[in-house]
Structures are given as C-alpha cells and as structure tokens.
Design a protein around this motif. Structure first.
Motif, PDB file in Angstrom:
ATOM      1  N   UNK A  40      41.419 -24.653   1.065  1.00  0.00           N
ATOM      2  CA  UNK A  40      41.018 -23.483   1.841  1.00  0.00           C
ATOM      3  C   UNK A  40      41.445 -23.644   3.298  1.00  0.00           C
ATOM      4  N   UNK A  41      42.263 -22.724   3.812  1.00  0.00           N
ATOM      5  CA  UNK A  41      42.621 -22.796   5.231  1.00  0.00           C
ATOM      6  C   UNK A  41      41.418 -22.437   6.103  1.00  0.00           C
ATOM      7  N   UNK A  42      41.447 -22.914   7.327  1.00  0.00           N
ATOM      8  CA  UNK A  42      40.324 -22.717   8.243  1.00  0.00           C
ATOM      9  C   UNK A  42      39.885 -21.276   8.392  1.00  0.00           C
ATOM     10  N   UNK A  43      40.831 -20.346   8.397  1.00  0.00           N
ATOM     11  CA  UNK A  43      40.464 -18.945   8.607  1.00  0.00           C
ATOM     12  C   UNK A  43      39.717 -18.338   7.414  1.00  0.00           C
ATOM     13  N   UNK A  44      39.746 -19.014   6.266  1.00  0.00           N
ATOM     14  CA  UNK A  44      39.014 -18.526   5.088  1.00  0.00           C
ATOM     15  C   UNK A  44      37.781 -19.364   4.767  1.00  0.00           C
ATOM     16  N   UNK A  45      37.502 -20.358   5.575  1.00  0.00           N
ATOM     17  CA  UNK A  45      36.372 -21.259   5.309  1.00  0.00           C
ATOM     18  C   UNK A  45      35.038 -20.515   5.283  1.00  0.00           C
ATOM     19  N   UNK A  46      34.827 -19.603   6.210  1.00  0.00           N
ATOM     20  CA  UNK A  46      33.581 -18.836   6.237  1.00  0.00           C
ATOM     21  C   UNK A  46      33.417 -17.991   4.990  1.00  0.00           C
ATOM     22  N   UNK A  47      34.509 -17.365   4.544  1.00  0.00           N
ATOM     23  CA  UNK A  47      34.460 -16.574   3.310  1.00  0.00           C
ATOM     24  C   UNK A  47      34.113 -17.462   2.118  1.00  0.00           C
ATOM     25  N   UNK A  48      34.717 -18.640   2.052  1.00  0.00           N
ATOM     26  CA  UNK A  48      34.446 -19.560   0.948  1.00  0.00           C
ATOM     27  C   UNK A  48      32.985 -20.008   0.956  1.00  0.00           C
ATOM     28  N   UNK A  49      32.448 -20.260   2.124  1.00  0.00           N
ATOM     29  CA  UNK A  49      31.030 -20.655   2.214  1.00  0.00           C
ATOM     30  C   UNK A  49      30.115 -19.512   1.753  1.00  0.00           C
ATOM     31  N   UNK A  50      30.429 -18.293   2.164  1.00  0.00           N
ATOM     32  CA  UNK A  50      29.628 -17.145   1.724  1.00  0.00           C
ATOM     33  C   UNK A  50      29.721 -16.975   0.211  1.00  0.00           C
ATOM     34  N   UNK A  51      30.913 -17.218  -0.348  1.00  0.00           N
ATOM     35  CA  UNK A  51      31.079 -17.124  -1.797  1.00  0.00           C
ATOM     36  C   UNK A  51      30.209 -18.159  -2.503  1.00  0.00           C
ATOM     37  N   UNK A  52      30.225 -19.381  -1.991  1.00  0.00           N
ATOM     38  CA  UNK A  52      29.390 -20.436  -2.591  1.00  0.00           C
ATOM     39  C   UNK A  52      27.917 -20.045  -2.542  1.00  0.00           C
ATOM     40  N   UNK A  53      27.467 -19.544  -1.416  1.00  0.00           N
ATOM     41  CA  UNK A  53      26.059 -19.179  -1.256  1.00  0.00           C
ATOM     42  C   UNK A  53      25.675 -17.977  -2.114  1.00  0.00           C
ATOM     43  N   UNK A  54      26.627 -17.095  -2.406  1.00  0.00           N
ATOM     44  CA  UNK A  54      26.306 -15.888  -3.167  1.00  0.00           C
ATOM     45  C   UNK A  54      26.376 -16.103  -4.681  1.00  0.00           C
ATOM     46  N   UNK A  55      26.836 -17.269  -5.115  1.00  0.00           N
ATOM     47  CA  UNK A  55      26.980 -17.533  -6.550  1.00  0.00           C
ATOM     48  C   UNK A  55      25.610 -17.816  -7.173  1.00  0.00           C
ATOM     49  N   UNK A  56      25.110 -16.915  -8.026  1.00  0.00           N
ATOM     50  CA  UNK A  56      23.790 -17.139  -8.633  1.00  0.00           C
ATOM     51  C   UNK A  56      23.772 -18.322  -9.595  1.00  0.00           C
ATOM     52  N   UNK A  57      24.938 -18.688 -10.116  1.00  0.00           N
ATOM     53  CA  UNK A  57      25.010 -19.806 -11.060  1.00  0.00           C
ATOM     54  C   UNK A  57      25.249 -21.150 -10.353  1.00  0.00           C
ATOM     55  N   UNK A  58      25.438 -21.108  -9.044  1.00  0.00           N
ATOM     56  CA  UNK A  58      25.731 -22.305  -8.251  1.00  0.00           C
ATOM     57  C   UNK A  58      26.899 -23.089  -8.842  1.00  0.00           C
ATOM     58  N   UNK A  59      27.978 -22.338  -9.163  1.00  0.00           N
ATOM     59  CA  UNK A  59      29.141 -22.941  -9.809  1.00  0.00           C
ATOM     60  C   UNK A  59      30.221 -23.379  -8.828  1.00  0.00           C
ATOM     61  N   UNK A  60      30.052 -23.070  -7.552  1.00  0.00           N
ATOM     62  CA  UNK A  60      31.095 -23.376  -6.571  1.00  0.00           C
ATOM     63  C   UNK A  60      30.675 -24.579  -5.718  1.00  0.00           C
ATOM     64  N   UNK A  61      31.615 -25.513  -5.586  1.00  0.00           N
ATOM     65  CA  UNK A  61      31.411 -26.661  -4.694  1.00  0.00           C
ATOM     66  C   UNK A  61      32.535 -26.672  -3.673  1.00  0.00           C
ATOM     67  N   UNK A  62      32.177 -26.925  -2.429  1.00  0.00           N
ATOM     68  CA  UNK A  62      33.155 -27.041  -1.343  1.00  0.00           C
ATOM     69  C   UNK A  62      33.064 -28.437  -0.767  1.00  0.00           C
ATOM     70  N   UNK A  63      34.208 -29.087  -0.618  1.00  0.00           N
ATOM     71  CA  UNK A  63      34.269 -30.425  -0.020  1.00  0.00           C
ATOM     72  C   UNK A  63      35.085 -30.357   1.254  1.00  0.00           C
ATOM     73  N   UNK A  64      34.582 -31.038   2.262  1.00  0.00           N
ATOM     74  CA  UNK A  64      35.326 -31.135   3.508  1.00  0.00           C
ATOM     75  C   UNK A  64      34.977 -30.135   4.550  1.00  0.00           C
TER      76      UNK A  64
END
Length: 64
Positions: A40-64
């Motif tokens: 994930x490039x820096x400019x999309x990091x916030x979007x990726x974090x919001x995606x992780x938080x919005x996942x009801x199944x908690x299926x997304x993990x972000x490292x780094x």
C-alpha cells in the motif's frame, strides 16, 4: 504497509471496497475480497486503515 486478507474469515461484505476501491475488490466468482495492491502506498494508507476497521469479519490485516 502491506495488506493481507484472511479468506477463511472474509464473508464478502465488500465494506473494504467501499472504503478503499484502489486497494481491494471483490472476486465475482467467490464473492470474497481480493487485493489489488499488496504493498500500500502512503497516499492510500488511510483508506486501507478505514477498510480494515469497517470489515465486520475482521479479515483484513495491515503490517507496517
């Protein structure tokens, strides 16, 4: 930052796509999330974090 999807948890809600459509998509054949960008490039990091938080199944993990 690297993104990972636990497909054993993904139920295809597609909240991740709504939050980060340049990072995630849904595989129409399985109904599950797929990564468009594993690194994930820096400019999309916030979007990726919001995606992780919005996942009801908690299926997304972000490292780094």
């Amino acid at each position: 930052m690297k993104a990972h999807i636990d497909l054993t948890r993904c139920d295809g809600y597609a909240n991740c796509v709504l939050e980060a459509d340049r990072v995630f998509d849904v595989d129409e054949s399985t109904g599950q999330a797929v990564l468009l960008l594993a690194d994930i490039p820096g400019e999309l990091a916030g979007d990726a974090r919001r995606a992780r938080e919005s996942c009801p199944a908690q299926a997304i993990r972000l490292d780094g």
